[in-house]
Scaffold this motif. Structure first.
Motif, short mmCIF file in Angstrom:
data_model
loop_
_atom_site.label_atom_id
_atom_site.label_comp_id
_atom_site.label_asym_id
_atom_site.label_seq_id
_atom_site.Cartn_x
_atom_site.Cartn_y
_atom_site.Cartn_z
N VAL A 24 42.95 5.52 2.15
CA VAL A 24 43.88 5.18 3.24
C VAL A 24 45.21 5.88 3.01
CG1 VAL A 24 45.26 3.30 4.23
CG2 VAL A 24 42.81 3.00 3.89
N GLN A 25 45.73 5.81 1.79
CA GLN A 25 47.03 6.43 1.50
C GLN A 25 46.96 7.94 1.69
OE1 GLN A 25 48.99 5.01 -1.98
NE2 GLN A 25 50.33 6.77 -2.09
N MET A 26 45.89 8.57 1.21
CA MET A 26 45.75 10.02 1.33
C MET A 26 45.66 10.45 2.80
SD MET A 26 42.68 12.48 0.05
CE MET A 26 41.63 11.89 1.36
N LEU A 27 44.82 9.76 3.58
CA LEU A 27 44.65 10.12 4.98
C LEU A 27 45.94 9.90 5.78
CD1 LEU A 27 41.08 8.68 5.68
CD2 LEU A 27 41.72 11.09 5.37
N ALA A 28 46.59 8.77 5.55
CA ALA A 28 47.82 8.48 6.28
C ALA A 28 48.92 9.46 5.90
CB ALA A 28 48.26 7.04 6.02
N ALA A 29 48.99 9.87 4.63
CA ALA A 29 50.00 10.83 4.19
C ALA A 29 49.78 12.21 4.81
CB ALA A 29 50.01 10.93 2.67
N GLU A 30 48.56 12.49 5.22
CA GLU A 30 48.26 13.77 5.89
C GLU A 30 48.47 13.67 7.40
OE1 GLU A 30 47.58 16.74 4.56
OE2 GLU A 30 47.94 15.83 2.61
N GLY A 31 48.88 12.50 7.88
CA GLY A 31 49.16 12.33 9.30
C GLY A 31 47.96 11.95 10.14
N ILE A 32 46.87 11.52 9.51
CA ILE A 32 45.68 11.10 10.25
C ILE A 32 46.02 9.78 10.97
CG2 ILE A 32 43.24 10.45 10.07
CD1 ILE A 32 43.85 13.37 9.26
N PRO A 33 45.74 9.67 12.27
CA PRO A 33 46.05 8.44 13.01
C PRO A 33 45.30 7.23 12.46
CG PRO A 33 45.48 10.23 14.52
CD PRO A 33 45.17 10.71 13.14
N GLN A 34 45.92 6.07 12.58
CA GLN A 34 45.32 4.84 12.06
C GLN A 34 43.95 4.57 12.68
OE1 GLN A 34 47.90 1.44 12.10
NE2 GLN A 34 49.47 2.47 10.87
N ARG A 35 43.76 4.88 13.94
CA ARG A 35 42.47 4.60 14.57
C ARG A 35 41.35 5.42 13.92
NH1 ARG A 35 45.13 7.74 18.10
NH2 ARG A 35 44.12 9.65 18.76
N GLU A 36 41.69 6.64 13.46
CA GLU A 36 40.70 7.47 12.77
C GLU A 36 40.41 6.93 11.37
OE1 GLU A 36 39.00 9.79 14.32
OE2 GLU A 36 40.20 9.44 16.11
N ILE A 37 41.44 6.43 10.71
CA ILE A 37 41.25 5.82 9.38
C ILE A 37 40.35 4.59 9.52
CG2 ILE A 37 42.40 4.71 7.43
CD1 ILE A 37 44.86 6.47 8.06
N CYS A 38 40.59 3.81 10.56
CA CYS A 38 39.75 2.63 10.83
C CYS A 38 38.30 3.03 11.04
CB CYS A 38 40.26 1.87 12.05
SG CYS A 38 41.83 1.06 11.78
N ARG A 39 38.11 4.11 11.76
CA ARG A 39 36.75 4.59 12.01
C ARG A 39 36.06 4.99 10.70
NH1 ARG A 39 36.89 8.69 16.78
NH2 ARG A 39 37.78 7.01 17.97
N ALA A 40 36.81 5.64 9.83
CA ALA A 40 36.24 6.08 8.55
C ALA A 40 35.86 4.88 7.67
CB ALA A 40 37.22 6.97 7.80
#
Length: 105
Positions: A24-40
């Motif tokens: 979560v921290q890595m994806l969010a730090a790269e600017g990935i939207p929260q909805r995409e993180i939720c999907r992952a």
């Protein structure tokens, strides 16, 4: 024979692992939207914010500092792009406006 009812109807409670927290921290730090993180992670956005608030906050600070560093690096250059970067930095970080009245003195 009837089976015993489950203790928790519906989905099981989410229990974040260390790997999920780092992801979560890595994806969010790269600017990935929260909805995409939720999907992952296959979780709801509300669950993401509830269980990963610290990771999201740290990632936002990392992303902001990286973008600010990049902007200031561009602003240190020459030409029209550097001038636009300087103006943007002054406006967004320091509230500067070319239309504001000049200070007395």
């Amino acid at each position: 024979m009837d089976e015993a009812p489950e203790k928790y109807p519906g989905r099981r409670p989410h229990r974040p692992t260390d790997v999920q927290r780092r992801l979560v921290q890595m994806l969010a730090a790269e600017g990935i939207p929260q909805r995409e993180i939720c999907r992952a992670l296959e979780i709801d956005p509300k669950t993401l914010r509830r269980h990963y608030r610290r990771e999201l906050d740290i990632a936002a600070a990392k992303l902001e500092s990286a973008l600010t560093f990049h902007l200031l690096r561009i602003a240190g250059g020459r030409g029209a792009v550097a001038l636009k970067a300087i103006r943007f930095a002054l406006q967004s970080r320091f509230g500067w406006s070319e239309f504001a009245p000049r200070p007395p003195g």
